[in-house]
Design a protein around this motif. Structure first.
Motif, PDB file in Angstrom:
ATOM      1  N   PRO A   4       0.819  -1.210   0.000  1.00  0.00           N
ATOM      2  CA  PRO A   4       0.000   0.000   0.000  1.00  0.00           C
ATOM      3  C   PRO A   4       0.851   1.257   0.000  1.00  0.00           C
ATOM      4  N   VAL A   5       0.318   2.320  -0.564  1.00  0.00           N
ATOM      5  CA  VAL A   5       0.979   3.611  -0.547  1.00  0.00           C
ATOM      6  C   VAL A   5      -0.015   4.642  -0.054  1.00  0.00           C
ATOM      7  N   ALA A   6       0.499   5.748   0.468  1.00  0.00           N
ATOM      8  CA  ALA A   6      -0.367   6.801   0.992  1.00  0.00           C
ATOM      9  C   ALA A   6      -1.135   7.450  -0.155  1.00  0.00           C
ATOM     10  N   PRO A   7      -2.363   7.885   0.102  1.00  0.00           N
ATOM     11  CA  PRO A   7      -3.137   8.558  -0.947  1.00  0.00           C
ATOM     12  C   PRO A   7      -2.421   9.812  -1.435  1.00  0.00           C
ATOM     13  N   ALA A   8      -2.510  10.065  -2.732  1.00  0.00           N
ATOM     14  CA  ALA A   8      -1.939  11.274  -3.323  1.00  0.00           C
ATOM     15  C   ALA A   8      -3.066  12.112  -3.896  1.00  0.00           C
ATOM     16  N   GLU A   9      -3.109  13.388  -3.555  1.00  0.00           N
ATOM     17  CA  GLU A   9      -4.173  14.267  -4.032  1.00  0.00           C
ATOM     18  C   GLU A   9      -3.863  14.789  -5.428  1.00  0.00           C
ATOM     19  N   HIS A  10      -4.862  14.712  -6.291  1.00  0.00           N
ATOM     20  CA  HIS A  10      -4.767  15.275  -7.631  1.00  0.00           C
ATOM     21  C   HIS A  10      -5.943  16.231  -7.822  1.00  0.00           C
ATOM     22  N   ARG A  11      -5.656  17.468  -8.180  1.00  0.00           N
ATOM     23  CA  ARG A  11      -6.710  18.453  -8.396  1.00  0.00           C
ATOM     24  C   ARG A  11      -7.039  18.510  -9.880  1.00  0.00           C
ATOM     25  N   CYS A  12      -8.267  18.180 -10.194  1.00  0.00           N
ATOM     26  CA  CYS A  12      -8.727  18.087 -11.578  1.00  0.00           C
ATOM     27  C   CYS A  12      -9.882  19.070 -11.772  1.00  0.00           C
ATOM     28  N   ALA A  30      -2.811   5.609 -13.877  1.00  0.00           N
ATOM     29  CA  ALA A  30      -3.805   6.482 -13.255  1.00  0.00           C
ATOM     30  C   ALA A  30      -3.170   7.803 -12.828  1.00  0.00           C
ATOM     31  N   ARG A  31      -1.992   7.722 -12.238  1.00  0.00           N
ATOM     32  CA  ARG A  31      -1.303   8.939 -11.789  1.00  0.00           C
ATOM     33  C   ARG A  31      -0.978   9.854 -12.960  1.00  0.00           C
ATOM     34  N   LEU A  32      -0.433   9.293 -14.037  1.00  0.00           N
ATOM     35  CA  LEU A  32      -0.082  10.099 -15.205  1.00  0.00           C
ATOM     36  C   LEU A  32      -1.319  10.733 -15.836  1.00  0.00           C
ATOM     37  N   THR A  33      -2.423   9.982 -15.845  1.00  0.00           N
ATOM     38  CA  THR A  33      -3.652  10.504 -16.430  1.00  0.00           C
ATOM     39  C   THR A  33      -4.190  11.672 -15.612  1.00  0.00           C
ATOM     40  N   LEU A  34      -4.193  11.549 -14.301  1.00  0.00           N
ATOM     41  CA  LEU A  34      -4.719  12.616 -13.449  1.00  0.00           C
ATOM     42  C   LEU A  34      -3.824  13.853 -13.463  1.00  0.00           C
ATOM     43  N   GLU A  35      -2.536  13.660 -13.700  1.00  0.00           N
ATOM     44  CA  GLU A  35      -1.602  14.791 -13.658  1.00  0.00           C
ATOM     45  C   GLU A  35      -1.752  15.741 -14.846  1.00  0.00           C
ATOM     46  N   ILE A  36      -2.454  15.333 -15.893  1.00  0.00           N
ATOM     47  CA  ILE A  36      -2.589  16.237 -17.040  1.00  0.00           C
ATOM     48  C   ILE A  36      -3.531  17.400 -16.733  1.00  0.00           C
ATOM     49  N   TYR A  37      -4.315  17.283 -15.651  1.00  0.00           N
ATOM     50  CA  TYR A  37      -5.268  18.350 -15.315  1.00  0.00           C
ATOM     51  C   TYR A  37      -4.550  19.402 -14.479  1.00  0.00           C
ATOM     52  N   SER A  38      -3.805  20.272 -15.186  1.00  0.00           N
ATOM     53  CA  SER A  38      -2.876  21.174 -14.516  1.00  0.00           C
ATOM     54  C   SER A  38      -3.416  22.546 -14.140  1.00  0.00           C
ATOM     55  N   PRO A  39      -4.393  23.139 -14.859  1.00  0.00           N
ATOM     56  CA  PRO A  39      -4.818  24.500 -14.492  1.00  0.00           C
ATOM     57  C   PRO A  39      -5.355  24.555 -13.058  1.00  0.00           C
ATOM     58  N   ARG A 192     -14.395  26.709 -18.579  1.00  0.00           N
ATOM     59  CA  ARG A 192     -13.223  26.665 -17.713  1.00  0.00           C
ATOM     60  C   ARG A 192     -12.248  25.621 -18.242  1.00  0.00           C
ATOM     61  N   ALA A 193     -10.960  25.912 -18.049  1.00  0.00           N
ATOM     62  CA  ALA A 193      -9.897  25.045 -18.557  1.00  0.00           C
ATOM     63  C   ALA A 193      -9.650  23.868 -17.634  1.00  0.00           C
ATOM     64  N   LEU A 194      -9.280  22.742 -18.231  1.00  0.00           N
ATOM     65  CA  LEU A 194      -8.881  21.546 -17.490  1.00  0.00           C
ATOM     66  C   LEU A 194      -7.440  21.142 -17.777  1.00  0.00           C
ATOM     67  N   ILE A 195      -6.986  21.381 -19.006  1.00  0.00           N
ATOM     68  CA  ILE A 195      -5.667  20.907 -19.440  1.00  0.00           C
ATOM     69  C   ILE A 195      -4.954  22.022 -20.196  1.00  0.00           C
ATOM     70  N   HIS A 196      -3.727  22.329 -19.807  1.00  0.00           N
ATOM     71  CA  HIS A 196      -2.946  23.360 -20.491  1.00  0.00           C
ATOM     72  C   HIS A 196      -1.772  22.770 -21.261  1.00  0.00           C
ATOM     73  N   SER A 197      -1.977  21.573 -21.809  1.00  0.00           N
ATOM     74  CA  SER A 197      -1.005  21.018 -22.743  1.00  0.00           C
ATOM     75  C   SER A 197      -1.719  20.719 -24.050  1.00  0.00           C
ATOM     76  N   LEU A 217       8.953  14.277 -24.695  1.00  0.00           N
ATOM     77  CA  LEU A 217       7.794  14.471 -23.825  1.00  0.00           C
ATOM     78  C   LEU A 217       6.990  13.186 -23.679  1.00  0.00           C
ATOM     79  N   PRO A 218       6.232  13.050 -22.584  1.00  0.00           N
ATOM     80  CA  PRO A 218       5.419  11.836 -22.393  1.00  0.00           C
ATOM     81  C   PRO A 218       4.265  11.762 -23.378  1.00  0.00           C
ATOM     82  N   ALA A 219       3.877  10.549 -23.736  1.00  0.00           N
ATOM     83  CA  ALA A 219       2.731  10.352 -24.614  1.00  0.00           C
ATOM     84  C   ALA A 219       1.450  10.744 -23.893  1.00  0.00           C
ATOM     85  N   TYR A 220       0.485  11.203 -24.655  1.00  0.00           N
ATOM     86  CA  TYR A 220      -0.796  11.619 -24.091  1.00  0.00           C
ATOM     87  C   TYR A 220      -1.558  10.429 -23.512  1.00  0.00           C
ATOM     88  N   SER A 221      -1.462   9.284 -24.159  1.00  0.00           N
ATOM     89  CA  SER A 221      -2.203   8.104 -23.732  1.00  0.00           C
ATOM     90  C   SER A 221      -1.478   6.863 -24.217  1.00  0.00           C
TER      91      SER A 221
END
Length: 328
Positions: A4-12, A30-39, A192-197, A217-221
């Motif tokens: 197990p790992v501690a929960p990590a917060e992602h703001r989307c 999952a982590r990489l997908t959630l990280e694209i929501y940068s604004p 409202r913006a969700l992704i600035h890439s 750069l990392p692939a989008y998907s």
């Protein structure tokens, strides 16, 4: 996935997601997908906890009475929601606690298993955004001098390249792929913006020399070679967080054609175009809210059709026809 790992917060956008689970390729995807929501939004009024656990494969795809896609069937339950995927994975939602659980069966981790993780995450996020009063829209934008055009095209239809070319000419953008729309009662619509890439193929360097390092750069998907290009690579200060839409634009690539052609869409064409950029589940109350917001927005904007020729980006002057049509 046993450690197990501690929960990590992602703001989307307006939704915070606490991601928890064991280590593994699925958690990394999952982590990489959630990280694209940068604004950064001023506040995140919604919060979900998302856990990824090992489990047995489901016994078969569910009915999909709430929503059905090519790889995922979604059904409402007494406590929330459950979805099954072709890879054998499933996800369940308990609305009262705001808790989602993705169950991953034993077996090899291949592209389809990771694709289903992305689909389940999309369900998690869109559910949260809708519950917060926002309509997810699959479209791009460009904005300048009080004008904001929603750019619509099918996947691979050229809206990202078109967005990038206009950003280079001084336009701003809320993004090229995912937006949130709100249009209530007599208030004007808000985006409202969700992704600035920007999701661009490596060959885009042909038109945009700023992309010479794009392959680093990392692939989008997992299912595309498109790369996530920070908007600031194209032009510093081009990223926007909020805008009021004034136009809806259908972007079409025309092989063998030259330059850029612009024509007008009537009201019914504009409504149909904008309606196709969102997903409407089989839930009457939710469908009514989505159709209402999209319909009110379509009634307040101008519709345009833009046809992109083979040489549209070889000469910057080709884009002047679009700019003249939307800026007057």
């Amino acid at each position: 996935m046993s450690t197990p790992v501690a929960p990590a917060e992602h703001r989307c956008g307006p939704l915070a997601v606490d991601l928890a689970g064991g280590r593994g390729p699925e958690l990394e995807r999952a982590r990489l997908t959630l990280e694209i929501y940068s604004p950064a939004w001023d506040a995140c009024p919604g919060r979900y906890r998302l856990e990824m656990v090992a489990g047995a494969p489901h016994s078969g795809m569910s009915a999909g009475s709430w929503l059905r896609t090519a790889r995922m069937h979604v059904d409402a339950t007494a406590t929330g929601m459950r979805a099954t995927c072709l890879s054998g994975s499933d996800v369940s939602f308990d609305r009262a606690s705001g808790r989602w659980q993705i169950s991953l069966p034993p077996g090899p981790v291949d592209i389809w298993r990771l694709t289903d993780v992305e689909h389940m995450l999309s369900l998690v996020l869109t559910t949260g955004w809708r519950e917060l009063g926002w309509v997810p829209v699959h479209a791009g934008t460009v904005t300048r001098d009080g004008t904001c055009a929603i750019l619509c095209a099918p996947s691979g239809g050229g809206k990202t390249t078109f967005t990038t070319a206009l950003v280079r000419r001084g336009w701003g953008s809320l993004g090229d792929d995912k937006l949130l729309l709100r249009c209530r009662d007599r208030a004007p619509p808000v985006l409202r913006a969700l992704i600035h890439s920007l999701n661009l193929f490596p060959h885009s360097v042909r038109w945009f020399p700023e992309l010479e390092r794009i392959e680093e750069l990392p692939a989008y998907s997992v299912w595309t070679d498109k790369r996530r290009v920070p908007m600031e690579w194209i032009r510093e200060g081009s990223a926007r967080v909020e805008a009021t839409p004034t136009h809806v634009v259908r972007v079409t690539r025309l092989e063998g054609a030259k330059g850029v052609r612009v024509s007008h869409l009537d009201g019914s064409e504009t409504l149909d175009l904008l309606m196709r950029q969102t997903v409407i589940p089989a839930d009457r109350a939710l469908a009514r809210a989505i159709v209402g917001a999209v319909g009110r927005t379509a009634a307040l904007v101008r519709g345009l059709a833009v046809e992109i020729g083979d040489d549209a980006y070889d000469d910057p002057r080709h884009l002047a026809a679009f700019e003249e049509a939307v800026l007057g």
